[in-house]
Enzyme design. Structure first.
Site, PDB file in Angstrom:
ATOM      1  N   CYS A  81       0.837  -1.197   0.000  1.00 26.51           N
ATOM      2  CA  CYS A  81       0.000   0.000   0.000  1.00 26.51           C
ATOM      3  C   CYS A  81       0.879   1.257   0.000  1.00 26.51           C
ATOM      4  CB  CYS A  81      -0.971  -0.039   1.170  1.00 26.51           C
ATOM      5  SG  CYS A  81      -2.359   1.119   0.991  1.00 26.51           S
ATOM      6  N   HIS A  98      -3.771  -5.575   1.140  1.00 26.52           N
ATOM      7  CA  HIS A  98      -3.462  -5.976   2.510  1.00 26.52           C
ATOM      8  C   HIS A  98      -3.962  -7.399   2.743  1.00 26.52           C
ATOM      9  CE1 HIS A  98      -2.330  -1.942   3.919  1.00 26.52           C
ATOM     10  NE2 HIS A  98      -3.350  -1.485   3.225  1.00 26.52           N
TER      11      HIS A  98
END
Length: 505
Positions: A328, A439
């Protein structure tokens, strides 16, 4: 309601344990926390964000997390401000003073969410924040006694004996509360006790005499549960996980605005793997892999990397063949540039990244928050063996990244969207540097083991990572067992029948 004598006394895990205990007894139970401050967020089925702790508590309850369980989430950013997430969606970015000016609006959100949960479940277990006896904050409180008064909820006060001063914690908190709030407290719990609880019998008697309240239990210190932490303050540079002398050494950079750091819990649970959170060039050393995690303030954290010298050192390690991974915000940092024309995250229109991946990121005003199914479409190096493999995860980011010169190694399908698959992720030709937005990748047993095996095989004279014992359950099963272990320990230490009577009254 579970309140604490201070921060980090174990309120979140206590609520998690109680949710699990009552769910196992057939009670329809749900968690609630009016306002949370954490960059460790979870994504609900509808794409809304809530604190990771409330998502964990929902899982312990055997139900899906929903935004009403944490209607107000504060995500700290740079420059002493926070993004305010209301019912799962970004609302405003505010300073502390601006936030409290909007209390009336937010209080209506809190009470409406709590009322909805109370209409749907037999029991709602509410978690407080910090301490209810912060005298300078009581007038603006909407997470501790204000909620208890609104719900007329009996309160159990928790103290942390491991840090010392548990008598002052519990009794001092009670004595600082005004009478109308003190009467709501119906019991005490002493948490994180090391050793034989029989040695604290005199302490229990003193607490009960001075407080005139029952001590419902003395809960043991429970290390190594492997459950997600809410607060990055618990992270340290000390390696943890299974750490033989020849363990794989994975260094996660502890960014000032680190987010979703529970991504790495599955790595810590692997035999032969040590995970360290590092903040300096000296503590980084020469690990087998460096991970740049998620960040709530990518540009500010890039500046910190440069200031500390980690920016250059990570580049040197990458050029020397050490694995570097970005998840991310960390993925954005590994790219060439970060553009922010709308000043979504900072007042800098353009920022140079580490230039380890051919990626350019532009921040958008609309945040993407989705649960996803991610399909590995193949890739360089160790990824080839995973081609076609699917795993579950989630994304939560404002950046939109474009990739040059290489093919994305992931195709993601977003839950709730019927627009097919979106490309994600970039990697170098040998697979030693890679990143993506998803994630939860390491929760997947096959993905995690394939990457760890690739690290082990790169060591000169070292065979691949030893296979996990055949009787060893996968990570998701270990997670479930950890919840049951937590519940078993708390149920064995706390007088649950006395707590039931308190709830009934």
């Amino acid at each position: 309601m579970v309140q604490g004598a201070s921060s980090s006394v174990g309120k979140s895990l206590m609520v998690t344990a109680l949710c699990r205990i009552f769910a196992r007894r057939g009670v329809r139970v749900a968690p609630f926390k009016a306002q949370n401050m954490s960059n460790n967020a979870a994504v609900c089925a509808d794409g809304g964000e809530i604190g990771r702790s409330q998502a964990l508590q929902a899982l312990a309850s055997g139900i899906e997390p929903v935004v009403d369980m944490n209607p107000v989430l504060l995500k700290p950013e740079a420059d002493h401000r926070s993004q305010v997430v209301v019912r799962g969606r970004p609302w405003h970015t505010l300073s502390a003073g601006q936030y409290y000016d909007r209390k009336k609006t937010l209080w209506a959100v809190v009470t409406e969410s709590l009322d909805r949960l109370r209409s749907l479940y037999d029991l709602v277990i509410i978690e407080g924040a910090g301490s209810p006896a912060e005298l300078n904050l009581q007038a603006s409180d909407m997470v501790n006694m204000a909620v208890a008064r609104y719900a007329e909820a009996p309160v159990v006060l928790v103290g942390d004996i491991d840090r010392g001063g548990v008598f002052a914690q519990l009794l001092g908190t009670l004595w600082l509360l005004p009478e109308e709030e003190r009467r709501l407290v119906r019991g005490l719990i002493v948490n994180k006790f090391r050793g034989d609880p029989a040695l604290f019998y005199d302490g229990v008697a003193i607490l009960e005499e001075r407080s005139t309240l029952p001590v419902l239990g003395v809960v043991p210190y429970l290390p190594g549960l492997g459950l997600p932490e809410e607060d990055a303050a618990t992270l340290s540079a000390v390696g943890y996980g299974h750490s033989p002398d020849d363990a794989l050494d994975i260094a996660v950079v502890r960014l000032p605005h680190i987010a979703n750091f529970d991504d790495f819990n599955p790595l810590q649970s692997e035999p032969g793997v040590r995970v360290r959170f590092v903040e300096s060039v000296d503590s980084l050393g020469r690990p087998d892999a460096v991970i740049l995690p998620g960040s709530k303030s990518t540009v500010a954290d890039l500046g910190w990397l440069r200031t500390t010298g980690l920016h250059n050192r990570i580049g040197e390690l990458a050029r020397d063949g050490i694995n570097v991974v970005g998840i991310c915000g960390g993925y954005q940092m590994l790219g060439r540039t970060i553009l922010d024309p709308a000043c979504v995250e900072s007042d800098r229109p353009e920022t140079d990244g580490l230039a380890l991946l051919p990626v350019a990121t532009t921040f958008a005003t609309v945040k993407l928050t989705h649960r996803v199914r991610a399909r590995i479409v193949g890739g360089p190096g160790w990824m080839v063996t995973l081609a076609g493999h699917e795993l579950a995860g989630y994304e939560i980011h404002s950046g939109r990244s474009t990739i040059a010169d290489v093919h994305p190694w992931l195709a993601i399908a977003r839950e709730g969207e019927g627009c097919g698959e979106a490309p994600d992720g970039a990697a170098t030709v040998d697979g030693s540097i890679w990143g993506c937005y998803v994630h939860g990748l390491f929760d997947d047993d096959r993905f995690r083991r394939a990457w760890l095996d690739s690290l082990a095989s790169r060591r000169r004279g070292r065979r691949a990572l030893s296979p996990a014992p055949t009787e060893m359950p996968g990570y998701r099963e270990r997670f479930r067992l950890a919840l049951d272990r937590l519940a078993d320990e708390v149920e064995g230490a706390v007088d649950i029948e006395a707590l039931v009577e308190i709830i009934k009254k």
